[in-house]
Design an enzyme around this catalytic site. Structure first.
Site, PDB file in Angstrom:
ATOM      1  N   SER A   1      -5.764 -17.715  40.065  1.00 61.89           N
ATOM      2  CA  SER A   1      -5.339 -18.374  41.300  1.00 61.89           C
ATOM      3  C   SER A   1      -3.968 -18.996  41.069  1.00 61.89           C
ATOM      4  CB  SER A   1      -6.336 -19.489  41.648  1.00 61.89           C
ATOM      5  OG  SER A   1      -5.862 -20.277  42.717  1.00 61.89           O
TER       6      SER A   1
ATOM      7  N   TYR B   1     -11.299 -27.297  39.469  1.00 61.27           N
ATOM      8  CA  TYR B   1     -10.941 -25.912  39.837  1.00 61.27           C
ATOM      9  C   TYR B   1      -9.653 -25.524  39.107  1.00 61.27           C
ATOM     10  CZ  TYR B   1     -10.086 -21.775  42.754  1.00 61.27           C
ATOM     11  OH  TYR B   1      -9.859 -20.482  43.199  1.00 61.27           O
TER      12      TYR B   1
HETATM   13  N1  LIG Z   1      -9.784 -17.501  48.824  1.00 60.32           N
HETATM   14  C1  LIG Z   1      -8.769 -18.072  48.185  1.00 60.32           C
HETATM   15  O1  LIG Z   1      -7.958 -18.825  48.783  1.00 60.32           O
HETATM   16  C2  LIG Z   1      -8.545 -17.791  46.707  1.00 60.32           C
HETATM   17  C3  LIG Z   1      -7.305 -18.124  46.173  1.00 60.32           C
HETATM   18  C4  LIG Z   1      -7.083 -17.916  44.831  1.00 60.32           C
HETATM   19  C5  LIG Z   1      -8.081 -17.363  44.049  1.00 60.32           C
HETATM   20  N2  LIG Z   1      -9.281 -17.026  44.594  1.00 60.32           N
HETATM   21  C6  LIG Z   1     -10.320 -16.483  43.712  1.00 60.32           C
HETATM   22  O2  LIG Z   1     -10.747 -15.235  44.203  1.00 60.32           O
HETATM   23  C7  LIG Z   1     -12.072 -14.965  43.742  1.00 60.32           C
HETATM   24  C8  LIG Z   1     -12.902 -14.456  44.899  1.00 60.32           C
HETATM   25  O3  LIG Z   1     -13.004 -15.472  45.882  1.00 60.32           O
HETATM   26  P1  LIG Z   1     -12.968 -15.185  47.446  1.00 60.32           P
HETATM   27  O4  LIG Z   1     -11.842 -15.961  47.994  1.00 60.32           O
HETATM   28  O5  LIG Z   1     -13.052 -13.747  47.734  1.00 60.32           O
HETATM   29  O6  LIG Z   1     -14.287 -15.978  47.895  1.00 60.32           O
HETATM   30  P2  LIG Z   1     -15.722 -15.509  48.414  1.00 60.32           P
HETATM   31  O7  LIG Z   1     -15.586 -14.674  49.617  1.00 60.32           O
HETATM   32  O8  LIG Z   1     -16.530 -16.750  48.474  1.00 60.32           O
HETATM   33  O9  LIG Z   1     -16.236 -14.578  47.216  1.00 60.32           O
HETATM   34  C9  LIG Z   1     -16.745 -15.074  46.022  1.00 60.32           C
HETATM   35  C10 LIG Z   1     -17.601 -14.010  45.395  1.00 60.32           C
HETATM   36  O10 LIG Z   1     -18.091 -14.485  44.142  1.00 60.32           O
HETATM   37  C11 LIG Z   1     -19.455 -14.205  44.062  1.00 60.32           C
HETATM   38  N3  LIG Z   1     -20.132 -15.136  43.192  1.00 60.32           N
HETATM   39  C12 LIG Z   1     -20.101 -16.480  43.203  1.00 60.32           C
HETATM   40  N4  LIG Z   1     -20.884 -16.986  42.243  1.00 60.32           N
HETATM   41  C13 LIG Z   1     -21.428 -15.918  41.611  1.00 60.32           C
HETATM   42  C14 LIG Z   1     -22.323 -15.771  40.528  1.00 60.32           C
HETATM   43  N5  LIG Z   1     -22.847 -16.845  39.894  1.00 60.32           N
HETATM   44  N6  LIG Z   1     -22.665 -14.534  40.128  1.00 60.32           N
HETATM   45  C15 LIG Z   1     -22.152 -13.442  40.752  1.00 60.32           C
HETATM   46  N7  LIG Z   1     -21.298 -13.515  41.781  1.00 60.32           N
HETATM   47  C16 LIG Z   1     -20.952 -14.742  42.202  1.00 60.32           C
HETATM   48  C17 LIG Z   1     -19.966 -14.277  45.494  1.00 60.32           C
HETATM   49  O11 LIG Z   1     -21.109 -13.447  45.638  1.00 60.32           O
HETATM   50  P3  LIG Z   1     -22.627 -13.948  45.780  1.00 60.32           P
HETATM   51  O12 LIG Z   1     -22.611 -15.273  46.478  1.00 60.32           O
HETATM   52  O13 LIG Z   1     -23.282 -12.846  46.551  1.00 60.32           O
HETATM   53  O14 LIG Z   1     -23.120 -14.009  44.376  1.00 60.32           O
HETATM   54  C18 LIG Z   1     -18.806 -13.639  46.252  1.00 60.32           C
HETATM   55  O15 LIG Z   1     -18.949 -12.244  46.277  1.00 60.32           O
HETATM   56  C19 LIG Z   1     -12.583 -16.274  43.129  1.00 60.32           C
HETATM   57  O16 LIG Z   1     -12.501 -16.185  41.705  1.00 60.32           O
HETATM   58  C20 LIG Z   1     -11.582 -17.318  43.630  1.00 60.32           C
HETATM   59  O17 LIG Z   1     -11.456 -18.421  42.764  1.00 60.32           O
HETATM   60  C21 LIG Z   1      -9.534 -17.207  45.929  1.00 60.32           C
END
Ligand SMILES: NC(=O)c1ccc[n+]([C@@H]2O[C@H](COP(=O)([O-])OP(=O)(O)OC[C@H]3O[C@@H](n4cnc5c(N)ncnc54)[C@H](OP(=O)(O)O)[C@@H]3O)[C@@H](O)[C@H]2O)c1
Length: 249
Positions: free
Chosen positions: A143, A156
């Protein structure tokens, strides 16, 4: 530069929504065979159904990334099913923002266990296969929070700084085995990530801010992942920082 991932086998963690789902679609579209993981089985089935209808090769596994044994079993399943693992997109993560003073420390444990240890378990479990193959590519979804810090984001931030440090040290250990590593560092992306924030004031603040900028879309980050994965074998894109044009810090 190859524009195909045909015959490549990829594991995507956190494929049930947001960036992981978009990455699964993008990799499948380029011909990769994908093992998609997450905890919500209905979401995995829906995604697999969509992609299979298009003729893509996809299989799914309900795996909690914080369960080291289950993560190891996921790698074994992939090897049994597809015979190799060329790509790991370590994407599963949670962002439970809030001030240190008021924190529910259970949020800290979830962030550290998922964002740091879960990603490390998956990396550790996939490495023997990649080293044996003398090729592989590990993409860590970090991130902008792994490069900067801000209040109400201490843990975080710490989790994503840990991912960045781990990944650069890992790169120095595995490059001689032709294993590439890429850090993807998104700014704010329109996903469900922040819906899980338990500190209500912090959640409102970030929702208000998100509403005031043109956020990245999950597909924008999938495009950055594809950029790194489709370089020639001798090119390792180590780090990609992608902010919305409207995001300052
Ligand atoms: N959105 C942003 O602004 C942003 C910015 C920078 C970085 N990121 C990073 O991008 C990545 C994806 O996030 P996103 O934004 O796409 O959010 P999201 O839509 O909430 O997706 C998160 C994913 O992680 C999975 N997950 C969470 N805990 C888990 C566990 N214990 N075991 C297996 N899967 C798990 C969830 O699936 P289940 O709940 O089905 O397990 C979901 O598929 C994260 O690492 C986040 O830190 C996001």
């Amino acid at each position: 530069m190859p524009h195909t991932l045909a015959d490549k086998v990829a594991i995507v963690t956190g494929a049930t929504s947001g960036i992981g789902e978009a990455a699964t679609v993008a990799l499948s579209t380029l011909g990769a065979k994908v093992l998609a993981c997450g905890r919500r089985e209905d979401r995995l089935q829906a995604l697999a159904g969509r992609l299979k209808k298009r003729g893509n090769e996809i299989t799914t596994t309900v795996t909690d990334i914080t369960d080291e044994t289950a993560v190891r079993e996921m790698m074994d399943t992939c090897i049994k099913h597809y015979g190799s693992i060329d790509i790991l997109v370590n994407n599963a993560g949670v962002m439970l923002l809030g001030p240190v003073l008021d924190a529910d420390t259970e949020d800290w444990r979830r962030m550290i266990h998922t964002n740091v240890l879960g990603l490390m378990y998956a990396t550790h479990a996939v490495l023997p296969h990649m080293v044996k193959q003398s090729s592989g590519h590990i993409v860590q979804i970090s991130s902008v929070a792994g490069r900067t810090t801000r209040s109400d984001s201490a843990v975080y931030n710490a989790s994503k700084w840990a991912v960045n440090a781990f990944t650069e040290a890992l790169r120095q250990e595995v490059y001689q085995h032709h294993v590439r590593t890429t850090l993807i560092e998104p700014g704010i992306v329109a996903t469900e990530l922040r819906e899980h924030i338990t500190h209500q004031e912090t959640r409102k603040n970030i929702e208000d801010w998100a509403g005031s900028v043109r956020q990245l879309q999950p597909e924008d980050i999938a495009a950055a992942i594809v950029f790194a994965l489709t370089q020639a074998d001798h090119v390792d894109v180590n780090e990609v920082l992608v902010r919305p044009t409207d995001q300052e810090g």
